[in-house]
Design a protein around this motif. Structure first.
Motif, PDB file in Angstrom:
ATOM      1  N   ALA A 198       0.837  -1.206   0.000  1.00  0.00           N
ATOM      2  CA  ALA A 198       0.000   0.000   0.000  1.00  0.00           C
ATOM      3  C   ALA A 198       0.869   1.252   0.000  1.00  0.00           C
ATOM      4  CB  ALA A 198      -0.930  -0.022   1.208  1.00  0.00           C
ATOM      5  N   ALA A 199       1.987   1.220   0.741  1.00  0.00           N
ATOM      6  CA  ALA A 199       2.875   2.386   0.809  1.00  0.00           C
ATOM      7  C   ALA A 199       3.532   2.647  -0.547  1.00  0.00           C
ATOM      8  CB  ALA A 199       3.935   2.166   1.885  1.00  0.00           C
ATOM      9  N   ALA A 200       3.986   1.580  -1.220  1.00  0.00           N
ATOM     10  CA  ALA A 200       4.621   1.740  -2.531  1.00  0.00           C
ATOM     11  C   ALA A 200       3.627   2.278  -3.560  1.00  0.00           C
ATOM     12  CB  ALA A 200       5.193   0.407  -2.997  1.00  0.00           C
ATOM     13  N   ALA A 201       2.403   1.751  -3.551  1.00  0.00           N
ATOM     14  CA  ALA A 201       1.379   2.238  -4.477  1.00  0.00           C
ATOM     15  C   ALA A 201       1.023   3.690  -4.181  1.00  0.00           C
ATOM     16  CB  ALA A 201       0.132   1.361  -4.395  1.00  0.00           C
ATOM     17  N   GLY A 202       0.989   4.055  -2.891  1.00  0.00           N
ATOM     18  CA  GLY A 202       0.688   5.437  -2.518  1.00  0.00           C
ATOM     19  C   GLY A 202       1.762   6.402  -2.984  1.00  0.00           C
ATOM     20  N   GLU A 203       3.020   5.983  -2.937  1.00  0.00           N
ATOM     21  CA  GLU A 203       4.118   6.849  -3.393  1.00  0.00           C
ATOM     22  C   GLU A 203       4.025   7.101  -4.894  1.00  0.00           C
ATOM     23  OE1 GLU A 203       9.021   6.865  -3.444  1.00  0.00           O
ATOM     24  OE2 GLU A 203       7.939   5.401  -2.215  1.00  0.00           O
ATOM     25  N   ILE A 204       3.721   6.053  -5.658  1.00  0.00           N
ATOM     26  CA  ILE A 204       3.553   6.225  -7.110  1.00  0.00           C
ATOM     27  C   ILE A 204       2.367   7.135  -7.389  1.00  0.00           C
ATOM     28  CG2 ILE A 204       3.006   5.023  -9.261  1.00  0.00           C
ATOM     29  CD1 ILE A 204       4.456   2.580  -8.145  1.00  0.00           C
TER      30      ILE A 204
END
Length: 820
Positions: free
Chosen positions: A478-484
């Protein structure tokens, strides 16, 4: 649209060699059902491409990243208003980004026509864009693409005859794309002629339509299509090899292009002939867009896939294309499901058509149960539907822009648009690729940490899918998708793409001599300087009898010339000789086969003349005294032997004429021209850039190029034998002088033969082009008629006042007086 899904059972499968060079296919790559191609990096083609890649590597200069980014985001003013046709082949997900682009182009005053499959007519028109049908069935195309990535046929598909049916569809779409450039609106009847073309590469007609009209073309795509060392072609699996990774990546693009051209080259060239264009040479068909340096815009986020450093300045990465979301109200059932528990996982495969949808939905339901989640399952084109389940909601058409705001993660096939929408909303993503660019996007998402490794559809099972869903629900994903998502929200892909399109237009050639903010479509010559006239200027001048419509010609704003490039004299002559020999062999076959066809045709010809009859009658007494009879009559028609013999002789002479024409063209034109070009280009083999003396388009330019090449080749050849030894001696002493002498000798040995042979070869090449052009008049006449019709309608819409027309006439007179 003709339905090609039910072929005549009597049709036999097409000859393999007619559609694909099996030796080339087997040697360079192997096509699989999972939408990937095993590229053989040890093949002859791969090794040849590797040599080109290594040579180009030495000449590459890496541009500063900040300069590229500034170029992409810079607003480019364009006050010239154009008729733009956007040609798209693919699914709804392929069409949707171009809807957003078309609406953005409209805000700049351009007239935009979307040319795509008939089923998307309402989708396009509801977005206030013009629509033109090109034919083709996207559902059939997607089903075929699952088995044959990039339209490259497998041998099984060839044997089944399916490739024959799909080639009929491709031919239909090619014709539809051409008509979209010059035909009136099918609903309103409003005339239209394209001033520029935007297209995705699978439409295949783009460059050729642009060549016929002499207009700019700009390619846009969601999948890497331009050779790069950064990553391999999305369709390619690379074999282990001693070749370094960067070179192998670059080579993979050339291999895929070669295989694609092997599958479609014949269809494209046959269609080109129908619009009066010469065939594309076999060596030029692959990578044609790169050879012509066609501008390219890629519609993905650089936050997910950064722009490769080795792409030239005319290739941009602008970001995903998003439309402003329309207001959407969910059905009461959907709203109730979303509110009745934790956010569900979205699972859908869009326009993918699978052979066994029951098995797919069964795997999905088992995985949902194993993962312990709720799910929204999109029915899609495969019409997925399973047993009732309180934790599963089946949904039809629903905008992803709205739906993805209400889910915890997304599972889909990996279409670029669906991938973009999921990441824009910060949703972790599992991709189950079927074909095309889908594995590529799965790898990119996994590399960014926003999802697990992609699960190929062929290996999908409930356990693997359940594990992938659980990965997406982890905080790290979720954190990686949020950064993108944060980076993507700062981008404006559509705006950047419009800037890219405007920046790559040849605006210096796109201004009318009289009305500078209108594109010129006519050229008027009187005296030494020509005038370039827009549709409005020409219409007004014709209306007031200042010019005659027969004295203007179509103006090629952006001429496209496809030459058969020769890299050295040996391969050039061998290639030309092989082509001549092949054509002569074909003509020889026709000399014998065509008379046989005439004989068979005459035997099958229906009876038209007097006949010879035989009647047999039997009679006998009947109860009422009348005779009872029955007769059998058979009628046969003997073919006229003299007519048959005459037709057979004519067919033989026709074949012999073609044989003779092929021989003389090869000996007098093609082989000498190949030798002259091969010798002219040979200096590049030892690092010297060959001089460009122009292109041969007709007999005049042929004489001009031949003369320039003679003078330049002779003088340069003599100068080389003096210049290089002296320069070498100054730089390297005795050894340098010897190297210079060798180089000077090579220059003399290549440039002077090119000069001598080219003195006749180039003019004869030009004469042959002039003769061929004299017979290709149908399409040019159609373009002229369409432009005159569209110009009249365009001028009427402007509703020019008398003062406006007077101003146009006055400017014309001033310019005319200055022409001398």
């Amino acid at each position: 649209m003709a339905n090609d899904s039910t072929p005549d059972p009597g049709d036999s499968p097409p000859p393999y060699t007619q559609y694909v060079d099996l030796e080339l296919t087997i040697d360079s790559g192997d096509v699989h059902t999972d939408g990937r191609i095993d590229v053989n990096l040890e093949s002859k083609i791969a090794k040849s491409l590797a040599q080109i890649a290594d040579k180009e590597q030495e000449e590459l200069v890496k541009p500063p990243p900040e300069d590229i980014q500034a170029q992409i985001t810079e607003t480019v003013p364009c006050d010239v208003k154009l008729n733009i046709v956007i040609q798209i082949v693919g699914s709804r997900g392929d069409v949707q980004p171009f809807i957003a682009l078309g609406n953005a182009l409209q805000t700049h005053g351009h007239r935009v026509r979307i040319a795509t499959h008939d089923v998307f007519a309402d989708f396009v028109r509801d977005s206030f864009l013009e629509f033109f049908p090109i034919g083709g069935d996207p559902a059939q195309l997607m089903a075929y693409m699952v088995k044959n990535p990039g339209l490259i046929p497998q041998l099984k598909t060839l044997r089944d005859g399916e490739i024959k049916r799909k080639k009929i569809m491709v031919a239909e779409m090619l014709g539809g794309c051409w008509r979209s450039c010059i035909e009136d609106d099918p609903v309103s009847g409003e005339p239209f002629v394209a001033d520029a073309i935007i297209a995705n590469p699978p439409s295949f007609a783009h460059v050729h339509c642009a060549q016929a009209l002499g207009i700019p073309v700009h390619l846009m795509f969601t999948m890497p299509w331009s050779s790069t060392r950064a990553f391999p072609h999305p369709l390619a699996n690379l074999s282990s090899t001693s070749m370094n990774d960067d070179t192998a990546n670059w080579v993979s693009y050339g291999i895929v292009e070669w295989l694609t051209w092997q599958g479609l080259g014949e269809v494209i060239n046959k269609w080109r002939s129908s619009i009066d264009l010469a065939p594309v040479p076999t060596t030029e068909g692959p990578c044609l867009a790169e050879a012509l340096e066609i501008p390219f815009t890629y519609c993905w986020s650089p936050a997910l896939v950064p722009r490769p450093w080795d792409w030239p300045a005319y290739i941009d990465v602008c970001g995903f294309f998003f439309q402003e979301p329309s207001p959407y109200t969910p059905s009461p059932e959907l709203a109730e499901f979303l509110e009745s528990g934790p956010p569900p996982v979205y699972i859908g495969f869009g326009s993918i058509v699978v052979d066994n949808p029951e098995k797919l939905v069964d795997n999905v339901l088992k995985a949902v149960e194993m993962a312990g989640v709720r799910a929204i399952v999109s029915q899609g084109w495969s019409q997925l539907a399973g047993r009732p389940d309180t934790n599963v909601f089946y949904i039809g058409d629903c905008p992803h822009t709205w739906l993805f705001q209400h889910v915890a993660a997304v599972v889909h096939h990996g279409g670029a648009g669906t991938t973009a929408c999921g990441l824009l909303n910060g949703r972790p993503t599992t991709i189950i690729p079927f074909f095309g660019d889908q594995p590529f996007w799965g790898d990119m998402v996994a590399k960014a940490g926003a999802g697990p490794s992609p699960i190929p559809y062929a290996s999908l099972d409930p356990e693997t899918l359940a594990s992938a869903i659980q990965f997406c629900l982890m905080p790290e994903a979720a954190a990686a998708a949020g950064e993108i998502s944060l980076k993507m929200q700062a981008e404006s892909g559509v705006t950047a793409a419009v800037n890219s399109f405007h920046r790559n237009l040849p605006l210096d050639r796109m201004r009318c001599s009289i009305i500078p903010n209108q594109v010129p479509v006519w050229i008027y010559k009187k005296g030494k300087r020509p005038l370039y006239l827009s549709r409005t200027a020409a219409s007004v001048l014709i209306k007031h009898d200042r010019i005659d419509a027969t004295h203007i010609k179509c103006y090629p704003v952006n001429p496209i010339i496809i030459e058969n490039r020769r890299w050295d004299p040996l391969t050039g002559v061998l290639s030309a000789a092989t082509s001549t020999g092949t054509n002569m062999l074909q003509s020889t076959g026709e000399m014998f086969y065509n008379p046989y066809k005439e004989f068979k045709r005459s035997r099958a010809k229906p009876s038209e003349g007097p006949s010879t009859s035989t009647s047999i009658s039997r009679s006998g007494p009947s109860n009422d005294g009348a005779s009872q009879s029955s007769s059998q009559s058979a009628t046969t028609q003997r073919p006229d032997p003299f007519e048959t013999a005459g037709n057979m002789a004519g067919a033989t002479l026709q074949g012999f004429g073609k044989f003779s024409a092929t021989y003389f063209r090869g000996v007098i034109v093609d082989i000498p021209h190949a030798a002259a070009e091969g010798f002219r280009r040979a200096p590049q083999l030892y690092g010297e850039k060959p001089k460009d003396y122009g292109t041969v388009q007709d007999w005049k330019s042929g004489i001009k190029v031949g003369g320039k090449n003679f003078v330049g080749g002779m003088s340069s050849g003599v100068a080389d034998i003096i210049k290089h030894p002296i320069k070498g001696a100054i730089e390297g002493g005795r050894e340098g002088a010897l190297r210079g002498l060798a180089r000077g000798g090579m220059g003399m040995a290549t440039k002077m033969p090119s000069a001598g042979i080219g003195l006749m070869a180039y003019p004869f090449h030009g004469i042959s082009k002039s003769i061929e052009g004299a017979f290709r008049t149908k399409t040019p006449k159609a373009i002229v008629a369409a432009r005159l019709r569209e110009g009249s309608a365009f001028t009427s819409r402007l509703e020019l006042s008398q003062e406006d027309e007077e101003e146009i006439l006055q400017v014309f007179e001033v310019l005319l007086s200055s022409m001398g």
